[in-house]
Scaffold this active site. Structure first.
Site, PDB file in Angstrom:
ATOM      1  N   CYS A 193     -15.149  -4.818  33.630  1.00  0.00           N
ATOM      2  CA  CYS A 193     -15.495  -6.356  33.472  1.00  0.00           C
ATOM      3  C   CYS A 193     -14.393  -6.823  32.373  1.00  0.00           C
ATOM      4  CB  CYS A 193     -16.859  -6.206  32.942  1.00  0.00           C
ATOM      5  SG  CYS A 193     -17.509  -7.921  32.409  1.00  0.00           S
ATOM      6  N   LYS A 236     -32.493 -20.731  -8.829  1.00  0.00           N
ATOM      7  CA  LYS A 236     -32.226 -20.121  -7.487  1.00  0.00           C
ATOM      8  C   LYS A 236     -31.950 -20.845  -6.273  1.00  0.00           C
ATOM      9  CE  LYS A 236     -34.296 -15.934  -6.899  1.00  0.00           C
ATOM     10  NZ  LYS A 236     -34.161 -14.693  -6.382  1.00  0.00           N
ATOM     11  N   LYS A 290     -25.115 -16.605  -9.735  1.00  0.00           N
ATOM     12  CA  LYS A 290     -26.017 -15.332  -9.867  1.00  0.00           C
ATOM     13  C   LYS A 290     -25.750 -14.694  -8.519  1.00  0.00           C
ATOM     14  CE  LYS A 290     -30.795 -14.365 -10.311  1.00  0.00           C
ATOM     15  NZ  LYS A 290     -30.909 -13.327  -9.198  1.00  0.00           N
ATOM     16  N   TYR A 332     -20.731  -9.088 -16.794  1.00  0.00           N
ATOM     17  CA  TYR A 332     -21.398 -10.319 -17.648  1.00  0.00           C
ATOM     18  C   TYR A 332     -21.761 -10.256 -18.868  1.00  0.00           C
ATOM     19  CZ  TYR A 332     -25.413  -9.060 -14.740  1.00  0.00           C
ATOM     20  OH  TYR A 332     -26.627  -8.614 -14.026  1.00  0.00           O
ATOM     21  N   ASP A 365     -25.567 -11.605  -5.839  1.00  0.00           N
ATOM     22  CA  ASP A 365     -26.641 -11.036  -5.176  1.00  0.00           C
ATOM     23  C   ASP A 365     -26.378  -9.476  -4.858  1.00  0.00           C
ATOM     24  OD1 ASP A 365     -29.160 -10.810  -4.371  1.00  0.00           O
ATOM     25  OD2 ASP A 365     -28.517 -12.006  -2.458  1.00  0.00           O
ATOM     26  N   ARG A 404     -30.084  -0.146 -12.745  1.00  0.00           N
ATOM     27  CA  ARG A 404     -31.351  -0.909 -13.856  1.00  0.00           C
ATOM     28  C   ARG A 404     -32.365  -0.009 -13.779  1.00  0.00           C
ATOM     29  NH1 ARG A 404     -35.124  -5.002 -12.323  1.00  0.00           N
ATOM     30  NH2 ARG A 404     -35.768  -6.181 -14.220  1.00  0.00           N
ATOM     31  N   GLU A 435     -22.804 -19.400 -15.074  1.00  0.00           N
ATOM     32  CA  GLU A 435     -22.173 -18.365 -14.178  1.00  0.00           C
ATOM     33  C   GLU A 435     -23.013 -18.241 -12.914  1.00  0.00           C
ATOM     34  OE1 GLU A 435     -23.005 -14.447 -16.407  1.00  0.00           O
ATOM     35  OE2 GLU A 435     -22.258 -15.606 -18.153  1.00  0.00           O
ATOM     36  N   ASP A 479       0.786  -1.466   0.061  1.00  0.00           N
ATOM     37  CA  ASP A 479       0.060  -0.138   0.058  1.00  0.00           C
ATOM     38  C   ASP A 479       0.766   1.248   0.134  1.00  0.00           C
ATOM     39  OD1 ASP A 479      -1.819  -1.975  -0.010  1.00  0.00           O
ATOM     40  OD2 ASP A 479      -2.698  -1.064   1.967  1.00  0.00           O
ATOM     41  N   GLU A 511     -22.876  -6.970 -12.263  1.00  0.00           N
ATOM     42  CA  GLU A 511     -23.546  -6.944 -11.007  1.00  0.00           C
ATOM     43  C   GLU A 511     -22.414  -5.937  -9.938  1.00  0.00           C
ATOM     44  OE1 GLU A 511     -26.459  -8.033 -11.135  1.00  0.00           O
ATOM     45  OE2 GLU A 511     -26.978  -8.579  -9.124  1.00  0.00           O
ATOM     46  N   CYS A 550     -23.932  -9.731  35.883  1.00  0.00           N
ATOM     47  CA  CYS A 550     -23.050 -10.066  34.801  1.00  0.00           C
ATOM     48  C   CYS A 550     -22.621 -11.461  34.764  1.00  0.00           C
ATOM     49  CB  CYS A 550     -21.973  -8.983  34.555  1.00  0.00           C
ATOM     50  SG  CYS A 550     -20.696  -9.370  33.181  1.00  0.00           S
ATOM     51  N   CYS A 553     -23.802  -4.337  31.496  1.00  0.00           N
ATOM     52  CA  CYS A 553     -23.159  -4.716  32.601  1.00  0.00           C
ATOM     53  C   CYS A 553     -22.658  -3.323  33.102  1.00  0.00           C
ATOM     54  CB  CYS A 553     -21.975  -5.546  32.661  1.00  0.00           C
ATOM     55  SG  CYS A 553     -20.748  -5.595  33.774  1.00  0.00           S
ATOM     56  N   CYS A 556     -18.529 -11.084  35.447  1.00  0.00           N
ATOM     57  CA  CYS A 556     -17.778 -10.415  36.554  1.00  0.00           C
ATOM     58  C   CYS A 556     -18.817 -10.362  37.757  1.00  0.00           C
ATOM     59  CB  CYS A 556     -17.200  -8.962  36.371  1.00  0.00           C
ATOM     60  SG  CYS A 556     -18.683  -7.986  35.916  1.00  0.00           S
TER      61      CYS A 556
HETATM   62  S1  IVH Z   1     -28.029 -11.882 -16.766  1.00  0.00           S
HETATM   63  C1  IVH Z   1     -31.376 -10.553 -19.391  1.00  0.00           C
HETATM   64  N1  IVH Z   1     -26.028 -12.953 -15.164  1.00  0.00           N
HETATM   65  O1  IVH Z   1     -29.810 -11.597 -11.706  1.00  0.00           O
HETATM   66  C2  IVH Z   1     -30.279 -11.229 -18.499  1.00  0.00           C
HETATM   67  N2  IVH Z   1     -27.681 -11.705 -14.092  1.00  0.00           N
HETATM   68  O2  IVH Z   1     -33.008 -11.940 -12.335  1.00  0.00           O
HETATM   69  C3  IVH Z   1     -30.286 -10.753 -17.141  1.00  0.00           C
HETATM   70  N3  IVH Z   1     -27.357 -11.433 -11.740  1.00  0.00           N
HETATM   71  O3  IVH Z   1     -31.348  -8.468 -12.983  1.00  0.00           O
HETATM   72  C4  IVH Z   1     -29.147 -10.499 -16.563  1.00  0.00           C
HETATM   73  N4  IVH Z   1     -25.497 -12.641 -11.655  1.00  0.00           N
HETATM   74  O4  IVH Z   1     -29.093  -8.242 -11.326  1.00  0.00           O
HETATM   75  C5  IVH Z   1     -27.201 -12.179 -15.237  1.00  0.00           C
HETATM   76  N5  IVH Z   1     -24.278 -13.619 -13.891  1.00  0.00           N
HETATM   77  C6  IVH Z   1     -25.375 -13.130 -13.937  1.00  0.00           C
HETATM   78  C7  IVH Z   1     -26.134 -12.505 -12.889  1.00  0.00           C
HETATM   79  C8  IVH Z   1     -27.201 -11.975 -12.963  1.00  0.00           C
HETATM   80  C9  IVH Z   1     -26.525 -11.636 -10.979  1.00  0.00           C
HETATM   81  C10 IVH Z   1     -28.957 -10.689 -11.513  1.00  0.00           C
HETATM   82  C11 IVH Z   1     -29.009  -9.376 -12.203  1.00  0.00           C
HETATM   83  C12 IVH Z   1     -30.222  -9.480 -12.950  1.00  0.00           C
HETATM   84  C13 IVH Z   1     -31.073 -10.613 -11.964  1.00  0.00           C
HETATM   85  C14 IVH Z   1     -31.862 -11.493 -12.709  1.00  0.00           C
END
Ligand code: IVH
Length: 701
Positions: free
Chosen positions: A464, A346, A136, A257, A138, A163, A134, A53, A205, A441, A459, A444
């Site tokens: 403590c 999911k 997904k 992605y 969050d 979005r 890939e 750093d 994302e 507590c 406490c 102590c």
């Molecule tokens: S593709 C039309 N790839 O999941 C295609 N989405 O329910 C839409 N997300 O709104 C997205 N990882 O926010 C895609 N590897 C991934 C993703 C991904 C997370 C999220 C994204 C999207 C939601 C779809």
């Protein structure tokens, strides 16, 4: 490494020297930018830094210095320009090149098989079906526009757009620029190597890694604010914050992605090519991806993802499966709201049902007692859970929990799982023993108190041992005094052997003392002593944070340090003076006063000073961050009452008005918001939800 040749300019005529100095500075500027970009990439995208750093900071300072001397050379893609721009009044709306759709979901192998069958039917006989899997992630999806110049100059980050409703998003460019894994400039080399044109769009994302999420919540709690529910909400709230420097502190990450043309067309003939190209261009692309032909391999990928889930450091909630071929994607097209060529598998929510065997009480560094349920071991999402937090007395009451009850336990983004509800069906007998708060507590034996109107029991003994252990651990943490090696094993031994009776005693430790501990060798002892010595220079803000004053987290400590400049000035401040600091309300100022009224705490500060700690900070005069801003509240907010929301806004210098007009800066809307929200829409006024308001008000890191 080959050393660069140094060509001396000595002996040249005066005028030439001037010109060549200029040129040296300019080529040095370009070199520094290229180097800094590379080190950013190695650190933030590859997680494989080559320099430390300090060396990085030095390069950055060198660049800043040249840019200070030559402001005309500053360009928006310079590494110095990540955190720029002033707080804005809101975000403007921008239409997407093509809608940002969501995905249809499946939840079981059977449903996935049905989807696969439909894909094959739609693709037609003889089509070769290859998928790309890939993770997904969050977080929240984001579109980034690049371009703005000739390909020979590379491609610049032009805009970042959320979005939104899928068709129209909000331009959050100033915030997106602070995300270090997002390149501000793709240099011509990587751009060409990736096969990317001069202008293109990347979708991906934005996520908040778990470590940052936990830290942010720790600070929010210390500041007396409601913690964010999960990393996704935290990331979404952060991206909509109006202060880019706060976004920068939160350390968001971006995974790419999709690669599109500026018109929103798919750029590559295969999704797998797009991912490789984005990787080559310097974006962070999730390494967990695979091209797959056979259906069974899809299931294996999903299974593996679920196993990896607990140890990724960021949240995923499933697997996204996409048809690899862009040609087939076009053939399959879209239903109204989602592509037919992609599906989200999911994961099921990470719940488990188990029995509460006991409720134990933990004592934290502020003396706060936290009830923790001891559970019959249960596997949830790949780990065995044996404890779950119950937060406080109100929570136990809300749950109606008895010891012996069966409960549903959820594992979210938090390390410690939480009890969601008591299971009361016929298969699960109810428990019988109510939890009774201890009067003393558990560590102590001192008295336990619950202040009226507060959820927490505490406490009263500031000595403590549980508090001291927690205080020491807190003192050493990253973001506080950052003493690597002052962890649980060392702290426990130091206390057991009475080598340390207060935080200040840490600074009196010497090598023989450390060598007397178990599992500490000469090297470890030396490095710990080095870390301790170094922490003397951490500065006022960190010391304040380290003292563990209630409600004073990292950010409040920083603001206090900037306002008062020294420990003495802070300790001499009246409640009014304290409360004038941004974000310090009556509760916080009261806590600070009480802390310094206590003789023991004042002695601790003196001992720290005597131990050579640096307790000053540069003062900065800030105006209240919401000064002059007008808010209108409408609808019911999820956690704040209207009075609380109003008080918070006013403390930060804002005003609350009754009706929406052109002069309104923000409308804060909760459930059942009515005509005021409509009016805001008509007038194009920024609308915040509670989370948006809180992050605006309390930009805790
Ligand atoms: S593709 C039309 N790839 O999941 C295609 N989405 O329910 C839409 N997300 O709104 C997205 N990882 O926010 C895609 N590897 C991934 C993703 C991904 C997370 C999220 C994204 C999207 C939601 C779809």
């Amino acid at each position: 490494f080959r050393r660069p040749l140094i060509i001396s300019s000595m002996g040249k005529r005066e005028t030439e020297v001037g010109a060549s100095k200029q040129q040296t500075a300019e080529s040095r500027l370009h070199q520094l930018r290229t180097d800094l970009r590379r080190h950013e990439y190695l650190y933030y995208v590859m997680d494989a830094p080559e320099i430390d750093d300090a060396a990085y900071d030095q390069l950055m300072r060198d660049l800043q210095e040249i840019e200070r001397d030559h402001p005309e050379w500053v360009t928006p893609d310079s590494p110095t320009q990540r955190v720029g721009g002033k707080a804005k009044d809101g975000f403007s709306k921008v239409a997407h090149s093509r809608p940002m759709l969501s995905l249809d979901n499946v939840n079981s192998p059977e449903e996935l098989r049905d989807w696969d069958r439909r894909v094959r039917e739609l693709a037609g006989p003889g089509s070769e079906i290859q998928y790309v899997c890939e993770y997904k992630l969050d977080g929240l999806s984001m579109a980034l526009h690049y371009g703005g110049q000739q390909a020979a100059e590379g491609a610049r980050l032009l805009r970042g757009i959320t979005r939104g409703d899928g068709t129209i998003g909000e331009e959050v460019t100033t915030n997106v620029r602070t995300i270090r894994s997002i390149p501000l400039l793709i240099e011509p080399g990587p751009l060409g190597a990736a096969g990317l044109p001069a202008a293109f769009e990347v979708r991906g994302e934005v996520v908040m890694p778990l470590a940052g999420f936990l830290r942010m919540n720790e600070d929010r709690e210390a500041a007396g604010l409601a913690p964010a529910a999960n990393p996704r909400n935290a990331a979404a709230g952060t991206i909509r914050t109006l202060e880019p420097n706060i976004v920068a502190q939160r350390r968001l990450d971006f995974y790419a992605y999709f690669a599109l043309t500026p018109a929103g067309e798919t750029l590559f003939e295969k999704q797998s090519q797009a991912l490789d190209a984005l990787t080559a261009a310097g974006f962070r692309v999730n390494p967990h991806r695979e091209a797959i032909f056979e259906f069974d391999k899809l299931l294996a990928f999903i299974e593996q993802a679920e196993l990896n889930r607990a140890s990724l450091g960021y949240e995923i909630d499933g697997v996204v499966i996409k048809l690899d071929s862009a040609e087939l994607q076009r053939r399959l097209g879209y239903t109204g709201k989602a592509p037919r060529w992609s599906i989200a598998y999911k994961f099921s929510a990470r719940f488990g049902v188990t029995q509460v065997q006991d409720i134990r009480v933990q004592v934290g560094r502020t003396g706060k007692l936290t009830p923790v349920a001891s559970l019959a071991p249960v596997g949830i999402g790949g780990i065995t859970v044996t404890r779950a937090t119950l937060h406080n007395a109100d929570e136990i009451e809300r749950l109606g929990l008895l010891i012996g009850d069966f409960v549903r336990v959820e594992r979210g983004g938090d390390v410690i799982p939480k009890v969601v509800e008591v299971v009361t069906d016929s298969e699960h007998p109810r428990g019988s023993r109510p939890f009774v708060w201890p009067e003393h507590c558990p560590i102590c034996g001192s008295e336990v108190k619950r202040t009226d109107g507060e959820a927490d029991h505490r406490c009263v003994n500031i000595d403590c041992p549980a508090r001291l252990a927690e205080s020491l651990l807190h003192w050493g943490r990253r973001g506080v005094m950052n003493i690597e090696g002052l962890g649980e094993a060392v702290v426990t031994q130091l206390l057991e052997r009475a080598l340390v009776r207060s935080v200040a005693d840490v600074y009196a430790l010497d090598e023989p003392a450390l060598l007397s501990l178990e599992r500490i060798g000469k090297k470890t002892a030396e490095s710990l002593l080095g870390e301790i010595a170094r922490s003397r220079q951490a500065g006022l803000a960190r010391v304040l944070h380290g003292l563990g004053i209630r409600f004073v987290g990292e950010r409040t400590a920083q603001l206090l340090a900037e306002e008062f400049g020294s420990m003495d000035a802070l300790m001499a401040a009246s409640q009014e003076e304290l409360a004038r600091v941004n974000e310090v309300g009556p509760r916080v100022s009261q806590a600070i006063l009480e802390f310094f009224e206590d003789e023991k705490n004042r002695k601790l500060v003196e001992d720290l000073r005597a131990a050579g700690l640096h307790m000053a900070a540069a003062r900065r005069h800030r105006t209240a961050q919401l000064a002059g801003k007008t808010f209108v509240l409408t609808g019911a907010l999820p956690t704040l009452t209207r009075e609380e929301a109003k008080a918070k806004i006013e403390t930060a210098g804002g005003k609350v008005a009754a009706a929406v007009s052109k002069k309104t800066d923000f409308v804060v809307a909760g459930d059942d918001a009515g005509s005021k929200l409509e009016k805001a829409g008509e007038l194009g006024i920024a609308v915040l939800d509670e989370a948006g308001l809180l992050s605006l008000l309390s930009p805790a890191d």
